[in-house]
Design a protein around this motif. Structure first.
Motif, PDB file in Angstrom:
ATOM      1  N   CYS A   1       5.041   2.035   7.941  1.00 41.79           N
ATOM      2  CA  CYS A   1       4.370   0.759   8.190  1.00 41.79           C
ATOM      3  C   CYS A   1       4.979  -0.012   9.359  1.00 41.79           C
ATOM      4  O   CYS A   1       4.886  -1.235   9.433  1.00 41.79           O
ATOM      5  CB  CYS A   1       4.356  -0.101   6.931  1.00 41.79           C
ATOM      6  N   THR A   2       5.634   0.712  10.284  1.00 42.36           N
ATOM      7  CA  THR A   2       6.160   0.066  11.483  1.00 42.36           C
ATOM      8  C   THR A   2       5.316   0.450  12.686  1.00 42.36           C
ATOM      9  O   THR A   2       4.683   1.505  12.703  1.00 42.36           O
ATOM     10  CB  THR A   2       7.622   0.479  11.753  1.00 42.36           C
TER      11      THR A   2
ATOM     12  N   VAL B   1       0.848  -1.203   0.000  1.00 40.57           N
ATOM     13  CA  VAL B   1       0.000   0.000   0.000  1.00 40.57           C
ATOM     14  C   VAL B   1       0.880   1.249   0.000  1.00 40.57           C
ATOM     15  O   VAL B   1       0.615   2.217  -0.721  1.00 40.57           O
ATOM     16  CB  VAL B   1      -0.945   0.008   1.222  1.00 40.57           C
ATOM     17  N   ALA B   2       1.940   1.226   0.816  1.00 43.35           N
ATOM     18  CA  ALA B   2       2.856   2.367   0.891  1.00 43.35           C
ATOM     19  C   ALA B   2       3.491   2.647  -0.468  1.00 43.35           C
ATOM     20  O   ALA B   2       3.617   3.794  -0.891  1.00 43.35           O
ATOM     21  CB  ALA B   2       3.937   2.104   1.934  1.00 43.35           C
ATOM     22  N   ASN B   3       3.864   1.577  -1.172  1.00 42.10           N
ATOM     23  CA  ASN B   3       4.482   1.733  -2.489  1.00 42.10           C
ATOM     24  C   ASN B   3       3.560   2.436  -3.474  1.00 42.10           C
ATOM     25  O   ASN B   3       4.002   3.204  -4.329  1.00 42.10           O
ATOM     26  CB  ASN B   3       4.893   0.369  -3.048  1.00 42.10           C
TER      27      ASN B   3
ATOM     28  N   PRO C   1       9.370   2.816   1.572  1.00 43.94           N
ATOM     29  CA  PRO C   1      10.014   3.144   0.293  1.00 43.94           C
ATOM     30  C   PRO C   1      10.615   4.539   0.352  1.00 43.94           C
ATOM     31  O   PRO C   1      10.181   5.387   1.133  1.00 43.94           O
ATOM     32  CB  PRO C   1       8.850   3.069  -0.703  1.00 43.94           C
ATOM     33  N   GLY C   2      11.634   4.771  -0.459  1.00 41.85           N
ATOM     34  CA  GLY C   2      12.262   6.082  -0.493  1.00 41.85           C
ATOM     35  C   GLY C   2      11.417   7.082  -1.269  1.00 41.85           C
ATOM     36  O   GLY C   2      10.733   6.728  -2.233  1.00 41.85           O
ATOM     37  N   ILE C   3      11.454   8.337  -0.831  1.00 41.00           N
ATOM     38  CA  ILE C   3      10.714   9.429  -1.483  1.00 41.00           C
ATOM     39  C   ILE C   3      11.752  10.356  -2.106  1.00 41.00           C
ATOM     40  O   ILE C   3      12.528  11.000  -1.406  1.00 41.00           O
ATOM     41  CB  ILE C   3       9.852  10.190  -0.461  1.00 41.00           C
TER      42      ILE C   3
END
Length: 230
Positions: free
Chosen positions: A34-35, A9-11, A219-221
């Motif tokens: 997500c932690t 979902v984060a991706n 993920p990196g932004i």
């Protein structure tokens, strides 16, 4: 390795084709976390330098206005006359020979080592242990000083050291996921400005070649480097 549902979902929330402003990234990194623990938020900045050249090894310190959110364990290696000042300032460990022996035995459960100039000859032999962990005291980072109290206060107050790695990237923590977007952005700005001020005169071409923000396991932004230079 298969991705968790939260990571998938984060991706989807990070546009890989977009370069975000610091404020946008600071808000988004909290949204995609997500932690369940208070994870670290880090900046990864790729510089247009050649770290193999001595005059392009970008390194320095910066005091983050809101700290890192992490309590750092500080060891002060000094002569007996400096021990009281170090203890009063809040150092976690203070001494000399006994700690040199512990480090030689493999003990490195510390985040920062501060030393007085007088004891550096004794510490030199610890280079092989401390060097790879970026723990070796260095005058350039303010960790070799006679004013041990001031040095301890700075570290405890949010001062961090940074150094470009052999691939030309600076990795640094700029806070925790519990920080507000404003605090994350302000800490990031302070770090980036410090790195920009240290641009080597011999570095050619684009200095800030790329940057990203990420929390633990997120993920990196990608950041808009042009806006970071302003």
């Amino acid at each position: 390795m298969s991705l968790t549902k939260k990571r998938k979902v984060a991706n989807t929330k990070v546009d890989k084709a977009k370069f975000y402003s610091l404020k946008e990234a600071a808000s988004l990194v909290k949204e995609i976390n997500c932690t369940k623990f208070d994870s670290s938020v880090d900046l990864h900045i790729r510089l247009g330098v050649d770290p193999k050249k001595a005059d392009q090894q970008v390194r320095g310190t910066v005091s983050l206005p809101h700290g890192t959110g992490k309590t750092k364990k500080v060891l002060v290696l000094c002569t007996p006359d400096k021990e009281a000042a170090a203890n009063e300032a809040g150092a976690d460990y203070v001494g000399l020979d006994e700690f040199i022996a512990k480090i030689e035995g493999g003990w490195v459960d510390i985040d920062v080592i501060i030393a007085t100039p007088a004891v550096m000859p004794k510490i030199g032999k610890l280079g092989k242990v401390l060097g790879p962990r970026n723990l070796m005291p260095n005058p350039k980072t303010g960790t070799v000083t006679n004013d041990v109290a001031a040095a301890v206060n700075e570290v405890k107050g949010g001062k961090i050291a940074f150094k470009v790695d052999k691939t030309g990237i600076v990795h640094a923590s700029i806070g925790r996921i519990s920080f507000s977007p404003e605090k994350l952005a302000e800490n990031s700005t302070e770090l980036i400005n410090a790195i920009i001020k240290l641009k080597p005169s011999t570095a050619k071409g684009t200095y800030l070649k790329g940057a990203s923000m990420a929390s633990t396991m997120s993920p990196g932004i990608a950041l808009d480097t042009k806006s970071l230079m302003n």
